[in-house]
Design a protein around this motif. Structure first.
Motif, PDB file in Angstrom:
ATOM      1  N   GLU A 149      49.135   0.560  17.343  1.00  0.00           N
ATOM      2  CA  GLU A 149      49.534  -0.788  16.948  1.00  0.00           C
ATOM      3  C   GLU A 149      48.285  -1.521  16.488  1.00  0.00           C
ATOM      4  O   GLU A 149      47.178  -1.239  16.953  1.00  0.00           O
ATOM      5  N   HIS A 150      48.507  -2.473  15.616  1.00  0.00           N
ATOM      6  CA  HIS A 150      47.396  -3.212  15.039  1.00  0.00           C
ATOM      7  C   HIS A 150      47.384  -4.632  15.609  1.00  0.00           C
ATOM      8  O   HIS A 150      48.386  -5.334  15.550  1.00  0.00           O
ATOM      9  N   HIS A 181      45.055   2.360  18.364  1.00  0.00           N
ATOM     10  CA  HIS A 181      45.473   1.844  17.053  1.00  0.00           C
ATOM     11  C   HIS A 181      46.787   2.444  16.572  1.00  0.00           C
ATOM     12  O   HIS A 181      47.002   2.620  15.386  1.00  0.00           O
ATOM     13  N   SER A 224      38.933   4.257   7.760  1.00  0.00           N
ATOM     14  CA  SER A 224      39.907   5.099   8.436  1.00  0.00           C
ATOM     15  C   SER A 224      39.223   6.311   9.067  1.00  0.00           C
ATOM     16  O   SER A 224      39.810   7.009   9.874  1.00  0.00           O
ATOM     17  N   LEU A 275      36.995  -0.060  14.874  1.00  0.00           N
ATOM     18  CA  LEU A 275      37.777   0.428  13.739  1.00  0.00           C
ATOM     19  C   LEU A 275      37.225  -0.082  12.417  1.00  0.00           C
ATOM     20  O   LEU A 275      36.975   0.700  11.511  1.00  0.00           O
ATOM     21  N   CYS A 330      47.375  -0.489  21.267  1.00  0.00           N
ATOM     22  CA  CYS A 330      46.306  -1.085  20.446  1.00  0.00           C
ATOM     23  C   CYS A 330      44.985  -0.334  20.641  1.00  0.00           C
ATOM     24  O   CYS A 330      44.147  -0.312  19.745  1.00  0.00           O
ATOM     25  N   THR A 347      52.324  -2.300  24.255  1.00  0.00           N
ATOM     26  CA  THR A 347      51.625  -2.804  23.073  1.00  0.00           C
ATOM     27  C   THR A 347      50.122  -2.820  23.319  1.00  0.00           C
ATOM     28  O   THR A 347      49.332  -2.402  22.467  1.00  0.00           O
ATOM     29  N   GLN A 376      46.117  -8.452  15.350  1.00  0.00           N
ATOM     30  CA  GLN A 376      45.674  -9.279  14.215  1.00  0.00           C
ATOM     31  C   GLN A 376      44.332  -9.945  14.467  1.00  0.00           C
ATOM     32  O   GLN A 376      43.599 -10.225  13.534  1.00  0.00           O
ATOM     33  N   LYS A 426      47.949 -10.503  19.348  1.00  0.00           N
ATOM     34  CA  LYS A 426      48.873  -9.768  18.474  1.00  0.00           C
ATOM     35  C   LYS A 426      50.219 -10.478  18.428  1.00  0.00           C
ATOM     36  O   LYS A 426      50.690 -11.017  19.428  1.00  0.00           O
ATOM     37  N   LEU A 463      39.120   5.535  12.552  1.00  0.00           N
ATOM     38  CA  LEU A 463      40.425   5.710  13.183  1.00  0.00           C
ATOM     39  C   LEU A 463      40.557   7.140  13.713  1.00  0.00           C
ATOM     40  O   LEU A 463      40.946   7.365  14.859  1.00  0.00           O
TER      41      LEU A 463
END
Ligand code: ADP
Ligand code: MG
Length: 240
Positions: free
Chosen positions: A51-52, A49, A69, A65, A46, A42, A54, A9, A72
Protein backbone atom coordinates in the motif's frame (compact mmCIF):
# COMPACT_ATOMS: atom_id res chain seq x y z
CA UNK A 1 15.43 -1.76 10.89
CA UNK A 2 12.09 0.00 10.25
CA UNK A 3 11.23 3.65 10.75
CA UNK A 4 7.87 5.23 10.01
CA UNK A 5 7.66 8.99 10.48
CA UNK A 6 4.43 10.98 10.37
CA UNK A 7 2.86 8.50 7.97
CA UNK A 8 -0.58 9.48 6.72
CA UNK A 9 -2.78 7.50 4.40
CA UNK A 10 -6.23 8.00 2.97
CA UNK A 11 -8.50 5.72 0.97
CA UNK A 12 -10.36 8.40 -0.96
CA UNK A 13 -11.59 10.75 1.75
CA UNK A 14 -11.25 8.12 4.49
CA UNK A 15 -8.24 8.82 6.73
CA UNK A 16 -7.02 5.29 7.42
CA UNK A 17 -3.58 6.00 8.97
CA UNK A 18 -3.22 9.09 11.13
CA UNK A 19 0.29 10.33 11.83
CA UNK A 20 1.91 6.95 12.43
CA UNK A 21 5.33 7.01 14.09
CA UNK A 22 7.01 3.71 14.69
CA UNK A 23 10.57 2.49 15.09
CA UNK A 24 11.52 -1.16 15.13
CA UNK A 25 15.06 -2.16 16.04
CA UNK A 26 16.88 -5.18 14.64
CA UNK A 27 15.68 -8.34 16.36
CA UNK A 28 12.68 -6.64 17.97
CA UNK A 29 9.34 -8.44 18.12
CA UNK A 30 6.29 -6.20 17.85
CA UNK A 31 2.68 -7.28 18.22
CA UNK A 32 -0.04 -5.01 16.82
CA UNK A 33 -3.60 -5.44 18.00
CA UNK A 34 -6.79 -3.42 17.78
CA UNK A 35 -10.37 -3.58 16.57
CA UNK A 36 -11.27 -4.70 13.08
CA UNK A 37 -10.95 -1.79 10.64
CA UNK A 38 -8.46 0.14 12.78
CA UNK A 39 -5.77 0.13 10.07
CA UNK A 40 -3.49 -2.71 11.22
CA UNK A 41 -3.26 -4.43 7.83
CA UNK A 42 -2.86 -1.13 6.04
CA UNK A 43 0.00 -0.16 8.36
CA UNK A 44 2.04 -3.31 7.82
CA UNK A 45 1.27 -3.38 4.09
CA UNK A 46 2.79 0.11 3.87
CA UNK A 47 6.08 -1.28 5.18
CA UNK A 48 6.67 -3.38 2.07
CA UNK A 49 4.75 -0.95 -0.11
CA UNK A 50 1.84 -3.20 -0.93
CA UNK A 51 0.00 0.00 0.00
CA UNK A 52 1.13 3.52 -0.67
CA UNK A 53 1.08 6.16 2.06
CA UNK A 54 0.49 9.68 0.77
CA UNK A 55 2.53 11.44 3.44
CA UNK A 56 5.45 10.72 5.73
CA UNK A 57 8.60 8.64 5.52
CA UNK A 58 9.09 4.89 5.65
CA UNK A 59 12.65 3.59 5.84
CA UNK A 60 13.40 -0.13 5.85
CA UNK A 61 16.97 -1.20 6.63
CA UNK A 62 18.17 2.26 5.53
CA UNK A 63 16.33 1.95 2.20
CA UNK A 64 13.74 4.56 1.39
CA UNK A 65 11.44 4.08 -1.55
CA UNK A 66 11.77 7.51 -3.12
CA UNK A 67 11.09 7.56 -6.84
CA UNK A 68 13.08 4.49 -7.79
CA UNK A 69 11.35 1.17 -8.34
CA UNK A 70 14.75 -0.45 -7.84
CA UNK A 71 14.41 0.39 -4.18
CA UNK A 72 10.97 -1.23 -4.18
CA UNK A 73 12.53 -4.54 -5.22
CA UNK A 74 15.28 -4.09 -2.63
CA UNK A 75 12.75 -3.46 0.14
CA UNK A 76 10.54 -6.39 -0.87
CA UNK A 77 13.55 -8.71 -0.81
CA UNK A 78 14.20 -7.77 2.82
CA UNK A 79 10.64 -8.22 4.01
CA UNK A 80 8.79 -11.53 4.17
CA UNK A 81 5.03 -11.47 4.61
CA UNK A 82 2.52 -14.05 5.79
CA UNK A 83 -1.19 -13.41 5.31
CA UNK A 84 -4.36 -14.61 6.97
CA UNK A 85 -5.26 -16.49 3.79
CA UNK A 86 -2.16 -18.49 3.02
CA UNK A 87 -1.96 -17.39 -0.64
CA UNK A 88 -0.03 -20.47 -1.77
CA UNK A 89 0.04 -21.20 -5.50
CA UNK A 90 -2.51 -24.03 -5.86
CA UNK A 91 -0.98 -25.51 -9.01
CA UNK A 92 2.50 -25.86 -7.49
CA UNK A 93 3.68 -28.41 -4.96
CA UNK A 94 4.83 -27.33 -1.52
CA UNK A 95 8.45 -27.60 -2.63
CA UNK A 96 7.81 -25.65 -5.85
CA UNK A 97 5.96 -22.95 -3.87
CA UNK A 98 9.08 -22.50 -1.78
CA UNK A 99 11.51 -22.56 -4.73
CA UNK A 100 9.71 -20.14 -7.04
CA UNK A 101 10.62 -16.70 -5.68
CA UNK A 102 14.30 -17.43 -4.95
CA UNK A 103 14.72 -18.69 -8.54
CA UNK A 104 12.66 -15.94 -10.22
CA UNK A 105 13.56 -12.95 -8.06
CA UNK A 106 17.02 -13.76 -6.74
CA UNK A 107 18.26 -15.89 -9.62
CA UNK A 108 19.11 -18.75 -7.29
CA UNK A 109 19.97 -22.02 -9.04
CA UNK A 110 17.42 -24.82 -8.97
CA UNK A 111 19.55 -27.10 -6.81
CA UNK A 112 20.29 -24.36 -4.31
CA UNK A 113 16.62 -23.27 -4.19
CA UNK A 114 15.60 -26.86 -3.52
CA UNK A 115 18.16 -27.29 -0.74
CA UNK A 116 16.97 -24.05 0.90
CA UNK A 117 13.31 -25.04 0.53
CA UNK A 118 13.94 -28.43 2.16
CA UNK A 119 15.88 -26.77 4.98
CA UNK A 120 12.97 -24.45 5.83
CA UNK A 121 10.32 -27.14 5.41
CA UNK A 122 12.34 -29.06 7.97
CA UNK A 123 12.41 -25.96 10.18
CA UNK A 124 8.60 -25.65 10.12
CA UNK A 125 8.37 -29.43 10.69
CA UNK A 126 6.70 -30.56 7.47
CA UNK A 127 9.54 -31.93 5.32
CA UNK A 128 7.40 -34.95 4.44
CA UNK A 129 4.81 -32.73 2.70
CA UNK A 130 7.22 -31.40 0.08
CA UNK A 131 5.63 -33.09 -2.91
CA UNK A 132 1.99 -32.48 -2.02
CA UNK A 133 -0.23 -29.72 -3.36
CA UNK A 134 -1.61 -27.05 -1.00
CA UNK A 135 -5.17 -28.42 -1.19
CA UNK A 136 -3.91 -31.73 0.21
CA UNK A 137 -2.71 -30.06 3.43
CA UNK A 138 -4.51 -28.85 6.54
CA UNK A 139 -4.80 -25.11 7.13
CA UNK A 140 -2.09 -25.19 9.77
CA UNK A 141 0.26 -27.04 7.44
CA UNK A 142 -0.49 -24.59 4.62
CA UNK A 143 0.31 -21.66 6.86
CA UNK A 144 3.60 -23.28 7.87
CA UNK A 145 4.41 -23.69 4.17
CA UNK A 146 3.65 -19.99 3.71
CA UNK A 147 6.10 -19.18 6.51
CA UNK A 148 8.76 -21.49 5.03
CA UNK A 149 8.20 -19.94 1.61
CA UNK A 150 8.78 -16.45 3.00
CA UNK A 151 11.92 -17.60 4.84
CA UNK A 152 13.38 -19.06 1.64
CA UNK A 153 13.95 -15.47 0.47
CA UNK A 154 16.17 -14.96 3.49
CA UNK A 155 14.30 -11.86 4.71
CA UNK A 156 15.57 -9.59 7.46
CA UNK A 157 12.05 -8.78 8.61
CA UNK A 158 8.91 -10.91 8.80
CA UNK A 159 5.45 -9.36 8.78
CA UNK A 160 2.49 -11.48 9.88
CA UNK A 161 -1.08 -10.33 9.26
CA UNK A 162 -3.40 -12.35 11.52
CA UNK A 163 -1.72 -15.61 10.49
CA UNK A 164 -3.91 -17.78 12.70
CA UNK A 165 -7.29 -16.10 12.23
CA UNK A 166 -8.41 -18.35 9.40
CA UNK A 167 -7.37 -21.57 11.15
CA UNK A 168 -9.44 -24.09 13.01
CA UNK A 169 -8.64 -23.79 16.73
CA UNK A 170 -6.68 -27.03 16.92
CA UNK A 171 -4.21 -25.74 14.31
CA UNK A 172 -3.46 -22.39 15.88
CA UNK A 173 -0.79 -23.72 18.21
CA UNK A 174 1.37 -25.35 15.53
CA UNK A 175 1.58 -22.05 13.65
CA UNK A 176 2.22 -20.00 16.79
CA UNK A 177 4.95 -22.47 17.81
CA UNK A 178 6.64 -21.89 14.45
CA UNK A 179 6.47 -18.15 15.02
CA UNK A 180 7.85 -18.51 18.54
CA UNK A 181 10.82 -20.46 17.14
CA UNK A 182 11.44 -17.73 14.62
CA UNK A 183 11.33 -15.11 17.35
CA UNK A 184 13.79 -17.12 19.44
CA UNK A 185 16.19 -17.20 16.50
CA UNK A 186 16.26 -13.40 16.57
CA UNK A 187 14.11 -12.55 13.55
CA UNK A 188 12.80 -8.98 13.46
CA UNK A 189 9.02 -9.46 13.46
CA UNK A 190 5.83 -7.45 13.33
CA UNK A 191 2.79 -9.58 14.02
CA UNK A 192 -0.79 -8.41 13.77
CA UNK A 193 -2.55 -10.87 16.03
CA UNK A 194 -5.08 -11.15 18.81
CA UNK A 195 -3.31 -14.17 20.28
CA UNK A 196 -2.44 -12.52 23.55
CA UNK A 197 -0.67 -15.58 24.94
CA UNK A 198 1.73 -15.32 22.01
CA UNK A 199 2.06 -11.58 22.59
CA UNK A 200 2.95 -12.13 26.24
CA UNK A 201 5.48 -14.81 25.34
CA UNK A 202 7.41 -13.12 22.53
CA UNK A 203 6.56 -9.43 22.15
CA UNK A 204 9.08 -6.82 23.17
CA UNK A 205 6.35 -4.25 22.62
CA UNK A 206 2.63 -4.39 22.03
CA UNK A 207 0.98 -1.67 19.99
CA UNK A 208 -2.72 -0.95 20.20
CA UNK A 209 -4.36 0.74 17.21
CA UNK A 210 -7.81 2.25 17.00
CA UNK A 211 -9.38 4.30 14.20
CA UNK A 212 -6.12 4.74 12.31
CA UNK A 213 -4.03 5.82 15.28
CA UNK A 214 -1.44 4.19 17.50
CA UNK A 215 -3.26 4.77 20.77
CA UNK A 216 -0.85 3.07 23.11
CA UNK A 217 2.28 0.95 23.17
CA UNK A 218 4.15 -0.79 25.91
CA UNK A 219 5.87 -3.92 27.10
CA UNK A 220 3.52 -6.87 27.66
CA UNK A 221 3.75 -6.31 31.39
CA UNK A 222 2.59 -2.71 31.37
CA UNK A 223 0.23 -3.24 28.45
CA UNK A 224 -1.79 -6.00 30.10
CA UNK A 225 -1.60 -4.96 33.74
CA UNK A 226 -1.71 -1.20 33.44
CA UNK A 227 -3.11 0.07 30.12
CA UNK A 228 -3.28 3.84 30.21
CA UNK A 229 -6.13 4.47 27.80
CA UNK A 230 -9.79 3.75 28.15
CA UNK A 231 -9.95 2.48 24.55
CA UNK A 232 -7.19 -0.05 25.29
CA UNK A 233 -8.95 -1.24 28.45
CA UNK A 234 -12.22 -1.67 26.55
CA UNK A 235 -10.50 -3.64 23.82
CA UNK A 236 -8.65 -5.91 26.25
CA UNK A 237 -11.89 -6.41 28.14
CA UNK A 238 -13.47 -7.77 24.98
CA UNK A 239 -10.72 -10.15 23.91
CA UNK A 240 -9.23 -11.47 27.16
P1 ADP B 1 -7.62 -3.88 10.07
O1 ADP B 1 -6.54 -4.69 9.47
O2 ADP B 1 -7.22 -3.22 11.37
O3 ADP B 1 -8.90 -4.63 10.22
P2 ADP B 1 -7.54 -2.44 7.57
O4 ADP B 1 -6.19 -1.81 7.50
O5 ADP B 1 -7.76 -3.66 6.77
O6 ADP B 1 -7.93 -2.65 9.09
O7 ADP B 1 -8.64 -1.40 7.11
C1 ADP B 1 -8.78 -0.15 7.73
C2 ADP B 1 -9.96 0.59 7.13
O8 ADP B 1 -9.68 0.90 5.78
C3 ADP B 1 -11.25 -0.21 7.13
O9 ADP B 1 -12.30 0.65 7.42
C4 ADP B 1 -11.35 -0.74 5.72
O10 ADP B 1 -12.70 -0.89 5.34
C5 ADP B 1 -10.69 0.36 4.94
N1 ADP B 1 -10.02 -0.16 3.72
C6 ADP B 1 -9.10 -1.15 3.69
N2 ADP B 1 -8.67 -1.35 2.43
C7 ADP B 1 -9.32 -0.47 1.66
C8 ADP B 1 -9.30 -0.17 0.25
N3 ADP B 1 -8.49 -0.83 -0.60
N4 ADP B 1 -10.11 0.81 -0.19
C9 ADP B 1 -10.91 1.50 0.66
N5 ADP B 1 -10.98 1.28 1.99
C10 ADP B 1 -10.19 0.31 2.49
MG1 MG C 1 -6.48 -6.67 8.91
Amino acid sequence: MIRMENVQKWYGSFHVLKDINLEVRTGERIVICGPSGSGKSTLIRCINHLEHAQEGRIVVDRIELGASSRNLDAIRREVGMVFQQFNLFPHLTVLQNCMLAPMKVRGTSKSEAEATARKYLERVRIPEQADKYPAQLSGGQQQRVAIARALCMNPKIMLFDEPTSALDPEMVKEVLDTMVNLAEEGMTMICVTHEMGFARQVADRIIFMDRGEIVEEGTPDTFFTNPRHERTRNFLGQIL
